[in-house]
Design a protein around this motif. Structure first.
Motif, PDB file in Angstrom:
ATOM      1  N   VAL A  34       0.873  -1.164   0.000  1.00  9.85           N
ATOM      2  CA  VAL A  34       0.000   0.000   0.000  1.00  9.85           C
ATOM      3  C   VAL A  34       0.910   1.214   0.000  1.00  9.85           C
ATOM      4  CG1 VAL A  34      -1.740   1.294   1.271  1.00  9.85           C
ATOM      5  CG2 VAL A  34      -1.857  -1.211   1.171  1.00  9.85           C
ATOM      6  N   VAL A  35       0.725   2.067  -1.000  1.00 11.39           N
ATOM      7  CA  VAL A  35       1.542   3.273  -1.118  1.00 11.39           C
ATOM      8  C   VAL A  35       0.642   4.492  -0.938  1.00 11.39           C
ATOM      9  CG1 VAL A  35       3.335   2.227  -2.548  1.00 11.39           C
ATOM     10  CG2 VAL A  35       1.346   3.232  -3.655  1.00 11.39           C
ATOM     11  N   GLU A  36       1.193   5.515  -0.317  1.00 14.41           N
ATOM     12  CA  GLU A  36       0.436   6.737  -0.060  1.00 14.41           C
ATOM     13  C   GLU A  36       1.126   7.919  -0.724  1.00 14.41           C
ATOM     14  OE1 GLU A  36      -0.867   7.346   3.912  1.00 14.41           O
ATOM     15  OE2 GLU A  36      -1.207   5.209   4.243  1.00 14.41           O
ATOM     16  N   ALA A  37       0.326   8.898  -1.095  1.00 15.98           N
ATOM     17  CA  ALA A  37       0.852  10.097  -1.751  1.00 15.98           C
ATOM     18  C   ALA A  37       1.872  10.791  -0.852  1.00 15.98           C
ATOM     19  CB  ALA A  37      -0.290  11.049  -2.083  1.00 15.98           C
ATOM     20  N   THR A  38       2.984  11.200  -1.462  1.00 15.14           N
ATOM     21  CA  THR A  38       4.024  11.900  -0.707  1.00 15.14           C
ATOM     22  C   THR A  38       3.895  13.417  -0.844  1.00 15.14           C
ATOM     23  OG1 THR A  38       5.594  11.942  -2.553  1.00 15.14           O
ATOM     24  CG2 THR A  38       5.641   9.997  -1.093  1.00 15.14           C
ATOM     25  N   GLY A  39       3.089  13.866  -1.800  1.00 14.13           N
ATOM     26  CA  GLY A  39       2.986  15.302  -2.070  1.00 14.13           C
ATOM     27  C   GLY A  39       4.037  15.788  -3.045  1.00 14.13           C
ATOM     28  N   GLU A  40       4.911  14.888  -3.481  1.00 19.77           N
ATOM     29  CA  GLU A  40       5.966  15.223  -4.442  1.00 19.77           C
ATOM     30  C   GLU A  40       5.579  14.736  -5.830  1.00 19.77           C
ATOM     31  OE1 GLU A  40       9.453  13.332  -2.965  1.00 19.77           O
ATOM     32  OE2 GLU A  40       9.510  14.525  -1.143  1.00 19.77           O
ATOM     33  N   THR A  41       6.271  15.266  -6.817  1.00 20.44           N
ATOM     34  CA  THR A  41       6.123  14.806  -8.192  1.00 20.44           C
ATOM     35  C   THR A  41       7.395  14.061  -8.555  1.00 20.44           C
ATOM     36  OG1 THR A  41       4.724  16.678  -8.746  1.00 20.44           O
ATOM     37  CG2 THR A  41       5.756  15.521 -10.586  1.00 20.44           C
ATOM     38  N   GLY A  42       7.243  12.877  -9.145  1.00 19.95           N
ATOM     39  CA  GLY A  42       8.402  12.082  -9.520  1.00 19.95           C
ATOM     40  C   GLY A  42       9.045  12.579 -10.801  1.00 19.95           C
ATOM     41  N   ALA A  43      10.168  11.994 -11.174  1.00 22.44           N
ATOM     42  CA  ALA A  43      10.890  12.365 -12.392  1.00 22.44           C
ATOM     43  C   ALA A  43      10.027  12.169 -13.637  1.00 22.44           C
ATOM     44  CB  ALA A  43      12.179  11.549 -12.500  1.00 22.44           C
ATOM     45  N   SER A  44       9.057  11.276 -13.553  1.00 25.09           N
ATOM     46  CA  SER A  44       8.182  11.013 -14.694  1.00 25.09           C
ATOM     47  C   SER A  44       7.152  12.123 -14.885  1.00 25.09           C
ATOM     48  CB  SER A  44       7.437   9.686 -14.478  1.00 25.09           C
ATOM     49  OG  SER A  44       6.547   9.813 -13.383  1.00 25.09           O
ATOM     50  N   GLY A  45       7.010  13.002 -13.883  1.00 23.56           N
ATOM     51  CA  GLY A  45       6.032  14.075 -13.957  1.00 23.56           C
ATOM     52  C   GLY A  45       4.708  13.728 -13.291  1.00 23.56           C
ATOM     53  N   PRO A  47       2.440  12.116  -9.848  1.00 22.17           N
ATOM     54  CA  PRO A  47       2.554  12.129  -8.387  1.00 22.17           C
ATOM     55  C   PRO A  47       3.326  10.922  -7.858  1.00 22.17           C
ATOM     56  CG  PRO A  47       0.300  12.589  -9.063  1.00 22.17           C
ATOM     57  CD  PRO A  47       1.050  12.164 -10.294  1.00 22.17           C
ATOM     58  N   ARG A  48       4.094  11.160  -6.803  1.00 29.08           N
ATOM     59  CA  ARG A  48       4.913  10.111  -6.186  1.00 29.08           C
ATOM     60  C   ARG A  48       4.145   9.516  -5.013  1.00 29.08           C
ATOM     61  NH1 ARG A  48      10.593   9.463  -5.925  1.00 29.08           N
ATOM     62  NH2 ARG A  48      10.244   9.477  -8.160  1.00 29.08           N
ATOM     63  N   TYR A  49       4.183   8.203  -4.913  1.00 28.52           N
ATOM     64  CA  TYR A  49       3.562   7.456  -3.819  1.00 28.52           C
ATOM     65  C   TYR A  49       4.638   6.562  -3.214  1.00 28.52           C
ATOM     66  CZ  TYR A  49      -0.943   8.852  -5.783  1.00 28.52           C
ATOM     67  OH  TYR A  49      -2.016   9.578  -6.239  1.00 28.52           O
ATOM     68  N   ALA A  50       4.565   6.318  -1.901  1.00 29.96           N
ATOM     69  CA  ALA A  50       5.572   5.478  -1.254  1.00 29.96           C
ATOM     70  C   ALA A  50       4.967   4.740  -0.071  1.00 29.96           C
ATOM     71  CB  ALA A  50       6.748   6.333  -0.782  1.00 29.96           C
ATOM     72  N   GLY A  51       5.538   3.554   0.196  1.00 28.63           N
ATOM     73  CA  GLY A  51       5.144   2.777   1.358  1.00 28.63           C
ATOM     74  C   GLY A  51       5.592   1.342   1.242  1.00 28.63           C
ATOM     75  N   GLU A  52       5.896   0.735   2.367  1.00 24.66           N
ATOM     76  CA  GLU A  52       6.253  -0.677   2.447  1.00 24.66           C
ATOM     77  C   GLU A  52       7.404  -1.066   1.507  1.00 24.66           C
ATOM     78  OE1 GLU A  52       2.857  -3.345   2.505  1.00 24.66           O
ATOM     79  OE2 GLU A  52       1.576  -1.709   3.197  1.00 24.66           O
ATOM     80  N   GLY A  53       8.379  -0.164   1.375  1.00 25.69           N
ATOM     81  CA  GLY A  53       9.550  -0.451   0.551  1.00 25.69           C
ATOM     82  C   GLY A  53       9.359  -0.185  -0.932  1.00 25.69           C
ATOM     83  N   VAL A  54       8.224   0.371  -1.304  1.00 27.73           N
ATOM     84  CA  VAL A  54       7.920   0.626  -2.718  1.00 27.73           C
ATOM     85  C   VAL A  54       7.751   2.128  -2.922  1.00 27.73           C
ATOM     86  CG1 VAL A  54       6.232   0.244  -4.559  1.00 27.73           C
ATOM     87  CG2 VAL A  54       6.811  -1.619  -2.999  1.00 27.73           C
ATOM     88  N   GLU A  55       8.379   2.647  -3.985  1.00 24.70           N
ATOM     89  CA  GLU A  55       8.192   4.030  -4.418  1.00 24.70           C
ATOM     90  C   GLU A  55       7.700   3.981  -5.848  1.00 24.70           C
ATOM     91  OE1 GLU A  55      11.311   6.905  -3.761  1.00 24.70           O
ATOM     92  OE2 GLU A  55      12.196   5.550  -2.291  1.00 24.70           O
ATOM     93  N   ALA A  56       6.625   4.714  -6.127  1.00 19.70           N
ATOM     94  CA  ALA A  56       6.044   4.654  -7.467  1.00 19.70           C
ATOM     95  C   ALA A  56       5.546   6.020  -7.895  1.00 19.70           C
ATOM     96  CB  ALA A  56       4.892   3.662  -7.485  1.00 19.70           C
ATOM     97  N   ASP A  57       5.726   6.312  -9.188  1.00 17.91           N
ATOM     98  CA  ASP A  57       5.083   7.454  -9.825  1.00 17.91           C
ATOM     99  C   ASP A  57       3.861   6.867 -10.517  1.00 17.91           C
ATOM    100  OD1 ASP A  57       7.397   8.678  -9.000  1.00 17.91           O
ATOM    101  OD2 ASP A  57       8.064   9.224 -11.018  1.00 17.91           O
ATOM    102  N   ILE A  58       2.676   7.352 -10.145  1.00 18.37           N
ATOM    103  CA  ILE A  58       1.441   6.779 -10.667  1.00 18.37           C
ATOM    104  C   ILE A  58       0.615   7.866 -11.339  1.00 18.37           C
ATOM    105  CG2 ILE A  58      -0.727   5.624 -10.052  1.00 18.37           C
ATOM    106  CD1 ILE A  58       0.764   4.384  -7.660  1.00 18.37           C
ATOM    107  N   ASP A  59       0.138   7.566 -12.547  1.00 13.80           N
ATOM    108  CA  ASP A  59      -0.803   8.438 -13.233  1.00 13.80           C
ATOM    109  C   ASP A  59      -2.175   8.161 -12.626  1.00 13.80           C
ATOM    110  OD1 ASP A  59      -2.674   9.632 -14.885  1.00 13.80           O
ATOM    111  OD2 ASP A  59      -1.709   8.984 -16.753  1.00 13.80           O
ATOM    112  N   PRO A  60      -2.698   9.072 -11.806  1.00 14.08           N
ATOM    113  CA  PRO A  60      -3.956   8.801 -11.127  1.00 14.08           C
ATOM    114  C   PRO A  60      -5.160   8.748 -12.070  1.00 14.08           C
ATOM    115  CG  PRO A  60      -3.196  11.011 -10.624  1.00 14.08           C
ATOM    116  CD  PRO A  60      -2.128  10.353 -11.431  1.00 14.08           C
TER     117      PRO A  60
END
Length: 84
Positions: A34-45, A47-60
């Motif tokens: 389960v990843v939660e919004a970090t409030g940051e934007t990733g390199a892909s442009g 939103p960045r989400y993170a949690g449980e050892g996973v970091e992801a840029d997700i197109d919502p």
């Protein structure tokens, strides 16, 4: 104020896993997080989400994982990330 989802569940499944049925994907997943919004934007442009050892840029809008790190490393060949 953001209208983007604040939380997603990411399933790491074998690339050959068929379909989009969340129940089936959950059964064949080798890991989930389960990843939660970090409030940051990733390199892909996206939103960045993170949690449980996973970091992801997700197109919502499309619920597509655009960039992913698992325990600080890129996803192994043969695995695919899906949103549940």
């Amino acid at each position: 104020m953001s209208t983007h989802p604040q939380r997603f569940e990411i399933l790491l499944v074998p690339e050959h896993a068929e379909g989009r049925d969340p129940a089936h994907l959950a059964e064949v997943a080798i890991r989930s997080a389960v990843v939660e919004a970090t409030g940051e934007t990733g390199a892909s442009g996206y939103p960045r989400y993170a949690g449980e050892g996973v970091e992801a840029d997700i197109d919502p809008e499309t619920r597509t994982v655009e960039a992913l790190l698992v325990d600080g490393a890129e996803l192994d060949y043969g695995l695919s990330a899906r949103i549940r």
